[in-house]
Scaffold this motif. Sequence first.
Motif, PDB file in Angstrom:
ATOM      1  N   LEU A  22     -11.360   7.904  13.013  1.00 44.84           N
ATOM      2  CA  LEU A  22     -10.245   8.730  13.239  1.00 44.84           C
ATOM      3  C   LEU A  22      -9.008   8.064  13.085  1.00 44.84           C
ATOM      4  N   VAL A  23      -8.589   6.678  13.181  1.00 45.37           N
ATOM      5  CA  VAL A  23      -7.304   5.936  12.895  1.00 45.37           C
ATOM      6  C   VAL A  23      -7.613   6.001  11.393  1.00 45.37           C
ATOM      7  N   SER A  24      -8.413   5.509  10.868  1.00 45.57           N
ATOM      8  CA  SER A  24      -8.659   5.401   9.060  1.00 45.57           C
ATOM      9  C   SER A  24      -8.376   6.415   8.652  1.00 45.57           C
ATOM     10  N   ILE A  25      -8.693   7.797   8.929  1.00 44.36           N
ATOM     11  CA  ILE A  25      -8.743   8.986   8.505  1.00 44.36           C
ATOM     12  C   ILE A  25      -6.871   9.304   8.578  1.00 44.36           C
ATOM     13  N   THR A  26      -6.465   8.932   9.851  1.00 40.32           N
ATOM     14  CA  THR A  26      -5.069   9.242   9.847  1.00 40.32           C
ATOM     15  C   THR A  26      -4.194   8.457   8.963  1.00 40.32           C
ATOM     16  N   PHE A  27      -4.720   7.247   9.002  1.00 40.48           N
ATOM     17  CA  PHE A  27      -3.945   6.273   7.792  1.00 40.48           C
ATOM     18  C   PHE A  27      -4.082   6.657   6.571  1.00 40.48           C
ATOM     19  N   ALA A  28      -5.101   7.241   6.019  1.00 43.48           N
ATOM     20  CA  ALA A  28      -5.644   7.576   4.698  1.00 43.48           C
ATOM     21  C   ALA A  28      -4.557   8.656   4.534  1.00 43.48           C
ATOM     22  N   VAL A  29      -4.547   9.819   5.425  1.00 41.58           N
ATOM     23  CA  VAL A  29      -3.739  10.688   4.933  1.00 41.58           C
ATOM     24  C   VAL A  29      -2.180  10.532   4.847  1.00 41.58           C
ATOM     25  N   ILE A  30      -1.888   9.796   5.714  1.00 42.89           N
ATOM     26  CA  ILE A  30      -0.431   9.278   5.718  1.00 42.89           C
ATOM     27  C   ILE A  30      -0.045   8.459   4.378  1.00 42.89           C
ATOM     28  N   GLU A  31      -0.870   7.769   3.974  1.00 40.65           N
ATOM     29  CA  GLU A  31      -0.759   7.062   2.806  1.00 40.65           C
ATOM     30  C   GLU A  31      -0.793   8.023   1.276  1.00 40.65           C
ATOM     31  N   LEU A  32      -1.814   8.764   1.388  1.00 39.57           N
ATOM     32  CA  LEU A  32      -1.840   9.794   0.333  1.00 39.57           C
ATOM     33  C   LEU A  32      -0.775  10.619   0.140  1.00 39.57           C
ATOM     34  N   ILE A  33       0.074  11.115   1.354  1.00 37.70           N
ATOM     35  CA  ILE A  33       1.262  12.000   1.455  1.00 37.70           C
ATOM     36  C   ILE A  33       2.547  10.981   1.003  1.00 37.70           C
ATOM     37  N   HIS A  34       2.454   9.785   1.266  1.00 36.91           N
ATOM     38  CA  HIS A  34       3.434   9.025   1.248  1.00 36.91           C
ATOM     39  C   HIS A  34       3.321   7.431   1.161  1.00 36.91           C
ATOM     40  N   PRO A  35       2.784   7.050  -0.108  1.00 42.27           N
ATOM     41  CA  PRO A  35       2.254   5.704  -0.190  1.00 42.27           C
ATOM     42  C   PRO A  35       3.488   4.536   0.349  1.00 42.27           C
ATOM     43  N   TYR A  36       3.157   3.502   1.008  1.00 39.06           N
ATOM     44  CA  TYR A  36       3.903   2.540   1.630  1.00 39.06           C
ATOM     45  C   TYR A  36       4.799   3.211   2.611  1.00 39.06           C
ATOM     46  N   TYR A  37       4.216   4.273   3.583  1.00 40.43           N
ATOM     47  CA  TYR A  37       4.706   4.844   4.590  1.00 40.43           C
ATOM     48  C   TYR A  37       5.629   3.621   5.491  1.00 40.43           C
ATOM     49  N   PHE A  38       5.062   2.814   5.906  1.00 43.29           N
ATOM     50  CA  PHE A  38       5.600   1.998   6.801  1.00 43.29           C
ATOM     51  C   PHE A  38       6.670   0.723   6.137  1.00 43.29           C
ATOM     52  N   LEU A  39       6.578   0.981   4.852  1.00 45.94           N
ATOM     53  CA  LEU A  39       7.715  -0.033   4.474  1.00 45.94           C
ATOM     54  C   LEU A  39       8.879   0.593   3.960  1.00 45.94           C
ATOM     55  N   MET A  40       9.901   1.197   5.091  1.00 48.71           N
ATOM     56  CA  MET A  40      11.016   1.802   5.222  1.00 48.71           C
ATOM     57  C   MET A  40      12.041   0.769   5.979  1.00 48.71           C
ATOM     58  N   ASP A  41      13.197   1.075   5.694  1.00 50.36           N
ATOM     59  CA  ASP A  41      14.377   0.620   6.433  1.00 50.36           C
ATOM     60  C   ASP A  41      14.431  -1.000   6.631  1.00 50.36           C
ATOM     61  N   ASP A  42      14.199  -1.277   8.087  1.00 48.29           N
ATOM     62  CA  ASP A  42      14.067  -2.737   8.174  1.00 48.29           C
ATOM     63  C   ASP A  42      12.919  -3.359   7.697  1.00 48.29           C
ATOM     64  N   ASN A  43      11.753  -2.782   7.775  1.00 48.63           N
ATOM     65  CA  ASN A  43      10.737  -3.288   7.203  1.00 48.63           C
ATOM     66  C   ASN A  43      10.710  -3.654   5.855  1.00 48.63           C
ATOM     67  N   GLN A  44      11.484  -2.943   5.183  1.00 49.31           N
ATOM     68  CA  GLN A  44      11.601  -3.444   3.768  1.00 49.31           C
ATOM     69  C   GLN A  44      12.757  -4.418   3.160  1.00 49.31           C
ATOM     70  N   ASN A  45      13.792  -4.093   4.006  1.00 49.05           N
ATOM     71  CA  ASN A  45      15.062  -5.216   3.790  1.00 49.05           C
ATOM     72  C   ASN A  45      15.020  -6.324   4.606  1.00 49.05           C
ATOM     73  N   TYR A  46      14.350  -6.395   5.549  1.00 50.02           N
ATOM     74  CA  TYR A  46      14.324  -7.711   6.470  1.00 50.02           C
ATOM     75  C   TYR A  46      13.224  -8.264   6.810  1.00 50.02           C
ATOM     76  N   TYR A  47      12.166  -7.556   7.422  1.00 51.02           N
ATOM     77  CA  TYR A  47      10.916  -8.057   8.233  1.00 51.02           C
ATOM     78  C   TYR A  47       9.902  -8.707   6.717  1.00 51.02           C
ATOM     79  N   LEU A  48       9.646  -7.700   5.851  1.00 49.91           N
ATOM     80  CA  LEU A  48       8.787  -8.146   4.665  1.00 49.91           C
ATOM     81  C   LEU A  48       9.343  -9.606   4.167  1.00 49.91           C
ATOM     82  N   TYR A  49      10.558  -9.562   3.931  1.00 44.22           N
ATOM     83  CA  TYR A  49      10.976 -11.097   3.269  1.00 44.22           C
ATOM     84  C   TYR A  49      10.708 -12.078   4.198  1.00 44.22           C
TER      85      TYR A  49
END
Length: 135
Positions: A22-49
Amino acid sequence: MNNKLQIHRRQAFVDITVLLVLVSITFAVIELIHPYYFLMDDNQNYYLYVYTHSYKALIQGEISLFNFHQFLGVPFFAAGQTGTLNPVIIISLFLSRLFFGEYYAAMDIMAYLLLSITAIGMFLIIKKRINKFHI
């Protein structure tokens, strides 16, 4: 008694497997609708680097004490806020580099791993509480 324990363990394994599906299906749907969904705001500008900087240092056999790429050298390891030695972050960066050839998927992999671990933990806690009170 031994047979009952095996049935109990098998049922718990099936329940956890269904939960992870169920967790995998949820994540698959989220990623199909919006790829790199969790790569926004602080995650992209600070934490990833920050995580990438720490991971590259660990691969070279070092623990990064300073980040010389920001503000001419910022205390890095002493800040403690970034969680640079968190095993989930290290595994996420490794898997992102392994499967995608870059680090941008690390935040999504980390979110998936953390949610999966949390779901399993909550399942086990609830199951223990139900067994304790025989609900």
